[in-house]
Design a protein around this motif. Structure first.
Motif, PDB file in Angstrom:
ATOM      1  N   THR A  78       0.968  -1.215   0.034  1.00 52.58           N
ATOM      2  CA  THR A  78      -0.073   0.102   0.034  1.00 52.58           C
ATOM      3  C   THR A  78       0.765   1.035   0.134  1.00 52.58           C
ATOM      4  OG1 THR A  78       0.096   0.294   2.339  1.00 52.58           O
ATOM      5  CG2 THR A  78      -1.622  -1.388   1.533  1.00 52.58           C
TER       6      THR A  78
ATOM      7  N   SER B 137      -5.373   3.368  -6.799  1.00 51.79           N
ATOM      8  CA  SER B 137      -5.323   3.125  -5.293  1.00 51.79           C
ATOM      9  C   SER B 137      -6.125   2.190  -4.536  1.00 51.79           C
ATOM     10  CB  SER B 137      -5.232   4.519  -4.898  1.00 51.79           C
ATOM     11  OG  SER B 137      -5.813   5.097  -4.002  1.00 51.79           O
ATOM     12  N   ARG B 319     -10.170  -6.516   3.055  1.00 47.40           N
ATOM     13  CA  ARG B 319      -9.757  -5.157   3.619  1.00 47.40           C
ATOM     14  C   ARG B 319     -10.896  -4.677   4.464  1.00 47.40           C
ATOM     15  NH1 ARG B 319      -5.836  -1.921   1.583  1.00 47.40           N
ATOM     16  NH2 ARG B 319      -4.335  -2.965   0.137  1.00 47.40           N
TER      17      ARG B 319
END
Lengths: 129, 403
Positions: A78, B137, B319
């Protein structure tokens, strides 16, 4: 003039003692930045380890610098983890702290080897041709 | 997280397939007497000194007997050429290898590159690193959302994240974020754009950084809007501090990490849009002005590969995150019953999101699979109650390297 590194694995039984001595010896900058990059990655990802009691140092995975940061066996995947890696690297290479912060993108798909090459160039700017 | 659309990476992969391997960067450090070369691909064997030619600016070549060539670092893509003997007084301009054996069993002839001095090397490598486009992203659960299916029906959704526009100022990035859906209960009505300055502090104590490896600091100035209808707009300053864990090892090719966030958002309402501020009974809407919010959240990710092939998935990525914003002053709120921004609200406003990605397989072009998202809560600027699922097909370009 530096000399080429020889691959020689230490097999002594006093590994803790050796590790402590090696830590003290490795406390300063290594010259080419390889060790600092490996240690910064290891501080960011517990999937990576660095053994500084061998000459040269060795890593798990062994081909660390051939991989990208988001490789499953590195797992710095990330932008936030990339920021953590850069902070760790900058803290180990204070003389090029600004270059690290300003020029390495927070992009996990980067080749680790390219960052190593960048650090090598940045560390030797002062001795340019 | 796998690689997303990255032209540079794809270009490299295509070059590799045609056997057109090359040198990505070559830098000479005069103080070490070393030329360091980074190849586009892994080598099978290190070239010998007899296969290596180092050329100086004068055109002279360094005698091969002075060269020692070996792999540098942990891998087979970096090669160091040591020039032994008296220091080189001239400028090293080119490195060439008559034969290079690559790990994919291809052989390159006359593989060569200009050699940069360290200063030029820094500039060139920086450009190379910037060319690798930022990942699409899936940036931050703290501020993002997706919606396709809600209890009020199924509908389309838009989710746009752009956060990589380089302003030429280090660590300062622009960002744009749009979260929009046509299903009433699935629409967070969240549109933000602004500037974000990022900084980070390393935790160096070895014992401490087993749990927290860095403190991340973010300072943003942003505009919050409702994307299309309603016309509500806030100008907000956003300061946040995150504690980033290291990556925890969960076995081969599997890992987890988390992040804890706290912060403050302050600003003012600049437009109430279509809110009926002058209508009888809606006086509180008129008083909405200053914005003060504290926020606290946590986000975690789990990444498990499935080498045993017990399940029909190659990779499972989970997530999950949530953030609670506490509003200290009244702010505008969307009312689903009237389909208008005609309420005010303050106090706690949570937002939670869970993303589950199941990658089914991969091709030479990338990886494909399914993604399920669940989200619940509300986001600025109108805190529309959201309760939605998103289910869709995902395709991520980029190679899946097996080591």
């Amino acid at each position: 003039m530096s000399t080429p590194k020889q691959n020689k694995t230490r097999t002594g039984v006093n590994r803790d003692f050796e590790a402590n001595v090696a830590s003290l010896l490795a406390a300063g900058p290594s010259g080419d930045g390889d060790l600092e990059v490996a240690r910064a990655i290891a501080a960011t990802s517990q999937k990576v380890s660095v053994d500084i009691t061998t000459v040269p140092f060795t890593t798990v995975p062994a081909d660390l610098f051939d991989r990208t940061f988001d490789d499953p066996d590195v797992a710095i995947n990330t932008p936030e983890l990339m920021r953590a890696f850069k902070a760790q690297l900058a803290s180990k290479l204070k003389s090029i702290r600004q270059l690290i912060n300003d020029n390495i993108p927070n992009n996990p798909s980067l080749d680790i080897g390219l960052v190593v090459q960048f650090v090598f160039a940045a560390l030797h700017q002062g001795g340019g041709q | 997280m796998k690689k997303f659309a990255q032209l540079a990476i794809l270009a490299t992969a295509l070059l590799a397939k045609t056997g057109d391997h090359n040198i990505v960067s070559a830098v000479y450090a005069p103080d070490l007497g070393v030329v360091r070369i980074f190849f586009s691909d892994k080598l099978k064997a290190v070239p010998s000194s007899a296969e290596t030619t180092v050329t100086l600016k004068s055109g002279a070549k360094i005698d091969a007997s002075r060269l020692v060539v070996h792999f540098e670092g942990q891998g087979t893509r970096s090669v160091a050429v040591h020039i032994n003997g008296a220091p080189v007084q001239d400028v090293v301009t080119q490195i060439a290898f008559s034969t290079v054996h690559f790990a994919d069993d291809t052989t390159g002839s006359n593989v060569n590159s200009a050699v940069d001095n360290p200063g030029d090397g820094v500039i060139k490598i920086t450009k190379l690193m910037q060319q690798i486009a930022n990942t699409q992203s899936e940036k931050s659960i703290f501020a993002s959302g997706l919606a396709t299916t809600s209890s009020s029906g199924t509908a389309g959704a838009a989710d746009v994240n752009l956060n990589s526009i380089d302003l030429g100022i280090p660590n300062l990035k622009t960002f744009l974020q749009l979260k929009k859906a046509t299903a009433k209960e699935g629409d967070p009505k969240n549109f933000e754009f602004g500037l974000n300055y990022m900084s980070a502090i390393a935790i160096q104590d070895p014992a401490a950084n087993r749990t927290i490896t860095a403190i991340l600091l973010d300072f943003a100035g942003k505009s919050e809007g409702t994307a299309s209808k309603f016309g509500v707009n806030n100008i907000v300053g956003d300061t946040s501090v995150s504690l980033q864990s290291p990556v925890f090892d969960l076995g081969p090719r599997s890992s987890a990490h988390f992040r804890i966030l706290g912060g403050f958002e302050g600003g003012s309402n600049r437009s109430k849009g279509d809110a009926p501020v002058d209508a009888p009974g809606f006086a509180p809407l008129k008083n909405v002005d200053w914005i003060a919010r504290s926020k606290f959240g946590v986000e975690g990710a789990l990444h498990v590969e499935n080498p045993m092939k017990v399940l029909p998935f190659e990779l499972i990525e989970l997530r999950a995150g949530g953030v609670v914003r506490h509003l200290y002053f009244d702010e505008l709120r969307y009312d689903m019953a009237t389909d208008k921004v005609d309420k005010t609200t303050k106090g706690a406003h949570p937002w939670a999101q869970v993303d589950l990605k199941l990658m089914l397989g991969h091709t030479n072009q990338g990886n494909y699979g399914l993604k399920l998202t669940y989200q619940r809560g509300s986001l600025p600027p109108v805190f529309a109650t959201t309760k939605a699922f998103q289910f869709g097909f995902v395709f991520e370009t980029g190679d899946r390297t097996e080591h």
